[in-house]
Every structure is written in structure tokens, then in C-alpha cells.
Design a protein around this motif. Sequence first.
Motif, short mmCIF file in Angstrom:
data_model
loop_
_atom_site.label_atom_id
_atom_site.label_comp_id
_atom_site.label_asym_id
_atom_site.label_seq_id
_atom_site.Cartn_x
_atom_site.Cartn_y
_atom_site.Cartn_z
N ARG A 119 -1.01 7.17 6.17
CA ARG A 119 -1.49 7.37 4.87
C ARG A 119 -1.19 6.24 4.55
O ARG A 119 0.02 6.69 3.31
CB ARG A 119 -2.00 8.83 4.28
N ILE A 120 -1.57 5.02 3.66
CA ILE A 120 -1.22 4.05 2.78
C ILE A 120 -1.85 4.04 1.58
O ILE A 120 -2.87 4.77 1.52
CB ILE A 120 -1.32 2.87 3.77
N ILE A 121 -0.93 3.96 -0.05
CA ILE A 121 -2.16 3.85 -0.90
C ILE A 121 -1.14 2.75 -1.43
O ILE A 121 0.03 2.74 -1.23
CB ILE A 121 -1.05 5.67 -1.72
N TYR A 122 -2.42 2.04 -2.03
CA TYR A 122 -2.46 0.92 -3.15
C TYR A 122 -1.81 0.91 -4.05
O TYR A 122 -2.89 1.12 -4.18
CB TYR A 122 -2.68 -0.61 -2.79
N ASP A 123 -0.42 1.23 -4.44
CA ASP A 123 -0.59 1.12 -5.60
C ASP A 123 0.99 0.60 -6.73
O ASP A 123 2.41 1.08 -6.54
CB ASP A 123 0.50 2.92 -5.86
N ILE A 144 6.53 -4.46 -3.15
CA ILE A 144 5.60 -6.37 -2.24
C ILE A 144 4.86 -6.59 -4.15
O ILE A 144 4.99 -6.08 -4.38
CB ILE A 144 4.47 -6.15 -1.21
N SER A 145 5.08 -7.66 -4.02
CA SER A 145 4.30 -8.19 -5.56
C SER A 145 3.29 -9.59 -4.82
O SER A 145 3.62 -10.55 -4.34
CB SER A 145 5.69 -8.63 -6.47
N HIS A 146 2.83 -9.94 -6.00
CA HIS A 146 2.06 -11.48 -6.09
C HIS A 146 1.68 -12.15 -7.66
O HIS A 146 1.75 -10.47 -8.56
CB HIS A 146 1.00 -10.95 -5.09
N ALA A 147 1.46 -12.77 -7.63
CA ALA A 147 1.26 -13.11 -9.17
C ALA A 147 -0.17 -12.40 -9.59
O ALA A 147 0.06 -12.18 -10.84
CB ALA A 147 0.96 -14.44 -9.42
N ASP A 148 -1.02 -11.91 -8.98
CA ASP A 148 -2.24 -11.04 -8.91
C ASP A 148 -2.51 -10.16 -8.74
O ASP A 148 -3.87 -9.51 -8.90
CB ASP A 148 -3.80 -11.86 -8.40
N GLY A 149 -1.43 -9.25 -8.45
CA GLY A 149 -1.25 -8.12 -7.75
C GLY A 149 -0.30 -7.89 -6.70
O GLY A 149 0.87 -7.99 -6.76
N LEU A 150 -0.69 -7.16 -5.78
CA LEU A 150 -0.36 -6.56 -4.05
C LEU A 150 -0.48 -7.10 -3.15
O LEU A 150 -2.03 -8.30 -3.24
CB LEU A 150 -0.33 -5.62 -3.57
N ASP A 151 0.11 -8.31 -2.51
CA ASP A 151 0.07 -9.10 -1.78
C ASP A 151 -0.04 -8.52 -0.06
O ASP A 151 0.64 -7.87 0.17
CB ASP A 151 1.42 -9.34 -1.32
N LEU A 152 -1.44 -8.59 -0.04
CA LEU A 152 -2.68 -7.76 1.17
C LEU A 152 -1.56 -8.00 2.17
O LEU A 152 -1.25 -7.72 3.18
CB LEU A 152 -3.79 -8.18 1.50
#
Length: 217
Positions: free
Chosen positions: A73-77, A122-130
Motif C-alpha cells: 500500500r503506497i501513499i504519495y504524501d 523523492i522530489s521534483h520542482a512541481d511536486g513528487l517525481d512519479l
Amino acid sequence: MTRPRITLKLATSLDGKIALANGKSKWITSDASRERGRELRAQHDAIAIGSNTAIMDDPRLTARIKGAKDPIRIIYDSRLRLSETSKLAQSANETPVWIFTRSCSETRCKQLKKLEIRVFQISHADGLDLNESLEVMSKHAVSSLLIEGGGTLAGAFLKTGLVDQIHWFRAPVIIGGDGRNCIGDMNFQALDNLPRYARSSHMMIEQDSYDILERVE
């Protein structure tokens, strides 16, 4: 590295809403459709939701099918808002829970580790890097991922062209424009850029319409 095959599951009204304006969503589709949704969970290595869904619905995300293996179970948070008292957190010692987030303080990481929750930063300029998150999954032998909610996460995966298949359950009800959309904003500027899908299957489950759609390359 080969990424996991990604399936998006949508359970909506005819006009593509997943909840009323006040957030109430139980239940739009039928018992039989929800049973089919649980079967989909059992057929995937992992299942993912966004933080808003985790907070508002407080789901367990298990298959609840005798003899079936529950998915990771994965949460993008991105802001690490998952409550330690949530059903997901409290059952992490039984079925794995992973969180993808931007950052995690030493204290917060220790708290989550005690609950046996794995945190990946993980990170990305616009949020989380999918794509980075999918690389992590591949390294841990996750070959199939089910996206189950909510609209923001669904929109992010669709916009980046990562959704291979859609399972769409639609109940014969209309919620209206003030309802919550099943897919969030994607801000396309040209029709040529839209993700396209071809219907490979259509059936009725009680009064609900159930379509399976495959991505068109």
C-alpha cells in the motif's frame, strides 16, 4: 529499467464524479462493482493513493479476499500528513505501507519506522517525481501498480502518459458540477497532447457500466 505496468481504477457517477461537494462518496457504485475492485487489488503488486484520499477516506486498501495476497500500500504524501492512528499506519506491520514524500525529519522518520512504514524521499520542482517513484518500485520487484485515488494523483499519472490501462466503473447517477472530479486538472493546451485510450471491454455489473480501456500509443 522497466517500470511497473500501471492500471487506473475509477468508480464514478455518470458525469465523472467521485464524491459530493461535501466529500461524501459511500457508496456511488454497487456492491458487485466494489467486489470487482477488490479483485483488482489482489491482482496487483502494489496499490497507490494520494494523501487527501488517505486522510479523508482512511482506507485499509486490502483485497479482503480469502486466500488472496494484499498489495503493498503506497501513499504519495509530499507533506507527510498521514496520521499515525490511520488504518494504514496501524496495519503496516501486517501489510506493507510505503510513503513517497519530499522530505522526512529524523524524528518523523523514526516515528514511522516504529510503525514499520517505509519512507522514500523523492522530489521534483512541481511536486513528487512519479518516474523516480516507479524506479524505486521496480528495484523492489513491483511489476504492477493500481492507482485508486484521488483525482490529483490520477491526473498526474495520466498527464505524464504513465497509465497503461483504465478500469472505469460508472453508476447510473448524476452528481453535478459541484461534485469532486475523478481526474484533477491537467492543463493541456492542445487536443493533440491528450492521452488517448481504446475500449477493449464493456459490460454491465448490475446497473453499473464497466469499461476497460487500453492506452493508444
